[in-house]
Design a protein around this motif. Structure first.
Motif, PDB file in Angstrom:
ATOM      1  N   ASP A 160       0.818  -1.225   0.000  1.00  0.00           N
ATOM      2  CA  ASP A 160       0.000   0.000   0.000  1.00  0.00           C
ATOM      3  C   ASP A 160       0.839   1.256   0.000  1.00  0.00           C
ATOM      4  O   ASP A 160       0.309   2.363  -0.152  1.00  0.00           O
ATOM      5  CB  ASP A 160      -0.904   0.007   1.238  1.00  0.00           C
ATOM      6  N   GLY A 161       2.144   1.094   0.201  1.00  0.00           N
ATOM      7  CA  GLY A 161       3.039   2.241   0.183  1.00  0.00           C
ATOM      8  C   GLY A 161       4.465   1.745   0.252  1.00  0.00           C
ATOM      9  O   GLY A 161       4.706   0.563   0.529  1.00  0.00           O
ATOM     10  N   VAL A 162       5.400   2.651   0.008  1.00  0.00           N
ATOM     11  CA  VAL A 162       6.818   2.281   0.045  1.00  0.00           C
ATOM     12  C   VAL A 162       7.525   3.170   1.056  1.00  0.00           C
ATOM     13  O   VAL A 162       7.337   4.391   1.057  1.00  0.00           O
ATOM     14  CB  VAL A 162       7.455   2.447  -1.359  1.00  0.00           C
ATOM     15  N   LEU A 163       8.292   2.518   1.933  1.00  0.00           N
ATOM     16  CA  LEU A 163       9.144   3.304   2.834  1.00  0.00           C
ATOM     17  C   LEU A 163      10.551   3.227   2.256  1.00  0.00           C
ATOM     18  O   LEU A 163      11.122   2.134   2.151  1.00  0.00           O
ATOM     19  CB  LEU A 163       9.104   2.731   4.254  1.00  0.00           C
ATOM     20  N   ILE A 164      11.047   4.368   1.897  1.00  0.00           N
ATOM     21  CA  ILE A 164      12.400   4.378   1.354  1.00  0.00           C
ATOM     22  C   ILE A 164      13.337   4.918   2.422  1.00  0.00           C
ATOM     23  O   ILE A 164      13.149   6.023   2.939  1.00  0.00           O
ATOM     24  CB  ILE A 164      12.474   5.185   0.018  1.00  0.00           C
ATOM     25  N   HIS A 165      14.316   4.082   2.792  1.00  0.00           N
ATOM     26  CA  HIS A 165      15.172   4.437   3.926  1.00  0.00           C
ATOM     27  C   HIS A 165      16.557   4.851   3.446  1.00  0.00           C
ATOM     28  O   HIS A 165      17.041   4.359   2.427  1.00  0.00           O
ATOM     29  CB  HIS A 165      15.286   3.238   4.878  1.00  0.00           C
ATOM     30  N   SER A 166      17.153   5.765   4.201  1.00  0.00           N
ATOM     31  CA  SER A 166      18.493   6.233   3.848  1.00  0.00           C
ATOM     32  C   SER A 166      19.235   6.574   5.134  1.00  0.00           C
ATOM     33  O   SER A 166      18.633   7.088   6.087  1.00  0.00           O
ATOM     34  CB  SER A 166      18.393   7.482   2.968  1.00  0.00           C
ATOM     35  N   SER A 167      20.548   6.297   5.133  1.00  0.00           N
ATOM     36  CA  SER A 167      21.333   6.633   6.329  1.00  0.00           C
ATOM     37  C   SER A 167      22.282   7.803   6.075  1.00  0.00           C
ATOM     38  O   SER A 167      23.170   8.081   6.877  1.00  0.00           O
ATOM     39  CB  SER A 167      22.112   5.405   6.810  1.00  0.00           C
TER      40      SER A 167
END
Ligand code: SPV
Ligand code: MG
Length: 538
Positions: A182-189
């Motif tokens: 239902d959605g995308v979590l795009i993670h970055s450090s």
């Protein structure tokens, strides 16, 4: 009320930028809601940290689910659970979704790493990613198993964390979207939002985009709004805030060996009660904690020596006189316990220290030599409740007498012995005149007490019987008694008054006192002769 699943879906699908705040237990979730947040991030990092374990799936998934249930119970806003990798394969994911729906959780976010996972900020680039097909299958399995169409599954792409490029990130995100996410979590450090802003541009709103700006926290949220990101998660700030503050408090208390310096800087105990919903419980008690739940109390008046027993009461009050080896008061308390009356208050006076009956509460009348029963009762007022029996301590009676009294739900009820013998016996202030005489067929008929008198005859009328020295109090009967005591207290004769005077006062105040007739089956121990009777009575 809108379902929590629907609320989360609405937040996710809104065109405006929305925010979730991390919480990790019931009280932090409640605080997040009170601050005005419309949704909660049940962070894996924070949940494991509050358990004191690492963010490496060391807490079992059921322990996580148990805690988020507490969070859901404490709040009305939706909770998105950080479900790590889904705690296993597609099959574990199906069961997870089922359990989360049952526990009132609005959605789950799973990340494309391998179980057991490690927090993205601990050597993220060394972490292996899940196979895209396998992870897509997990999402599809989750979606297929949800019963509520609004339950959300967010796919978290860890490509940037693991050192992959934009192409890989987009490929993964698209695969998960197609699998039903239902959605995308795009993670970055990275310490800046470059990766996620570029991703957002490439993604071009194919589905709602969620970000976690823990490392690039200084970016004004306006940048995310412009990038048409749907949702920002403040992922660990409640936990970090409480850790910081608890460390400060602990060390201050330790060094100062006192809490005075911090008392004004921490939440009051009442504030904690408020967050726990103490008021709601108090209101519910009023509604539901009815008379059957209220514990019945007995107030026993046993302050007097009993002047007709000579040396028998030299070292003990009348109530401690043994009847066939067992003190009168013990027999009385046994009766009460059998009738499930467990809170017993005994007003003692004469030789109070000789009263060694277990499990009673003593109230001492220090002026027992100069006052009488009403003064004793007055001293026990702090122990009054809306469900009690007040009685003299020199009574013996059959079990049914007490049972009948306890069953009465009238405000005030007394027992009157209508037997001829009782009317002829020498009495105190206990001859009862009632509205109807006992013809022993009065089943269910209302009989009211009209007067208690010292003589068996009053204005040419014979008494109806002897009042047994017991008063059953229920509900507002307590108020009637308290008011009457208060009014009588202003009399100079107060110290000479007994329960009979109190009953008469209540009648004079216009309140009805109901009578239950008995025919014998009781005894009060006032003389050596009574003592003899008592032995055979038992
Ligand atoms: C969490 O809050 O547990 C997260 C976000 O997964 S992060 O810690 O940034 O990986
Ligand atoms: Mg996590």
């Amino acid at each position: 009320m809108t379902k929590k699943t629907k609320l989360l879906r609405n937040l996710l699908n809104k065109t405006s930028l929305e925010f979730l705040l991390e919480a990790h237990n019931g009280i932090s979730a409640k605080i997040a809601e009170e601050a005005g947040f419309e949704g909660i991030w049940a962070s894996g990092l924070a949940l494991s940290a509050q358990y004191g374990v690492r963010d490496n799936n060391e807490a079992s998934w059921t322990q996580i689910v148990d805690m988020v249930e507490f969070m859901a119970d404490a709040t009305t806003i939706p909770i998105l659970l950080d479900g790590d990798t889904g705690y296993g394969n597609f099959n574990n994911m199906r069961r997870l979704v089922k359990k989360l729906e049952q526990r009132g959780i609005a959605g789950v976010c799973i990340e494309d790493k391998l179980f057991p996972k490690t927090n993205s900020f601990i050597k993220g680039e060394k972490q292996a990613l899940a196979d895209v097909a396998e992870f897509s299958g997990k999402i599809a399995a989750g979606k297929d198993s949800q019963l509520d169409e609004d339950f959300c599954i967010i796919a978290r792409v860890e490509a940037f964390i693991a050192g992959w490029d934009m192409k890989e990130a987009l490929y993964r995100a698209e695969s998960y979207r197609k699998a039903g996410a239902d959605g995308v979590l795009i993670h970055s450090s990275l310490p800046n939002p470059s990766q996620i802003l570029e991703f957002a541009q490439e993604w071009a709103n194919r589905s709602p985009l969620v970000i976690v700006p823990t490392k690039y926290y200084s970016t004004p949220v306006e940048a995310y709004r412009k990038a048409e990101i749907s949702m920002v998660i403040w992922a660990n700030h409640m936990l970090r805030g409480s850790v910081h503050y608890m460390q400060q408090i602990a060390s201050t208390i330790k060094t100062k060996k006192a809490v005075t310096d911090i008392e004004d800087d921490i939440a009051t105990v009442n504030e904690v009660f408020r967050l726990q919903g103490a008021d709601e419980l108090a209101a519910a008690e009023k509604r539901y904690f009815n008379e059957t739940a209220q514990e019945t109390r007995a107030i026993v008046l046993a302050a007097s020596r009993g002047d007709k027993f000579a040396e028998l009461t030299e070292n003990r009050p009348k109530a401690m006189l043994p009847i066939n080896g067992k003190p009168l008061l013990s027999r009385l308390t046994d009766r009460f316990r059998k009738a499930n009356v467990k809170k017993i208050f005994v007003v003692s006076g004469y030789k109070s220290q000789s009263i060694n009956v277990p499990n009673i509460n003593l109230v001492e009348n220090l002026d027992f030599e100069s006052n009488r029963e009403l003064a004793s009762l007055n001293l026990a007022q702090t122990h009054f409740n809306e469900d009690m029996i007040i009685l003299y301590g020199d009574l013996l009676f059959r079990g049914y007498v007490l049972k009948g009294l306890l069953e009465s739900k009238r405000e005030l009820t007394v027992v009157v012995d209508s037997s001829k013998r009782s009317k002829e016996q020498e009495g105190d202030n206990d001859f009862a005149f009632c509205s109807v005489e006992d013809n022993r067929e009065l089943w269910g008929q209302d009989v009211l007490l009209e007067r208690i008198d010292t003589k068996p005859e009053h204005k040419g009328r014979d008494c109806s019987g002897r009042w047994v020295g017991m008063v059953r109090v229920h509900g507002t009967g307590r108020d009637w008694i308290e008011t009457a005591i208060d009014e009588l207290k202003s009399l100079s004769t107060f110290d000479n008054l007994d329960l009979g005077h109190l009953l008469n006062k209540i009648i004079d105040n216009g309140h009805p006192i109901r009578v239950i007739y008995i025919h014998g089956h009781w005894l009060n121990v006032n003389s050596l002769g009574d003592l003899e009777h008592a032995r055979s009575f038992m």
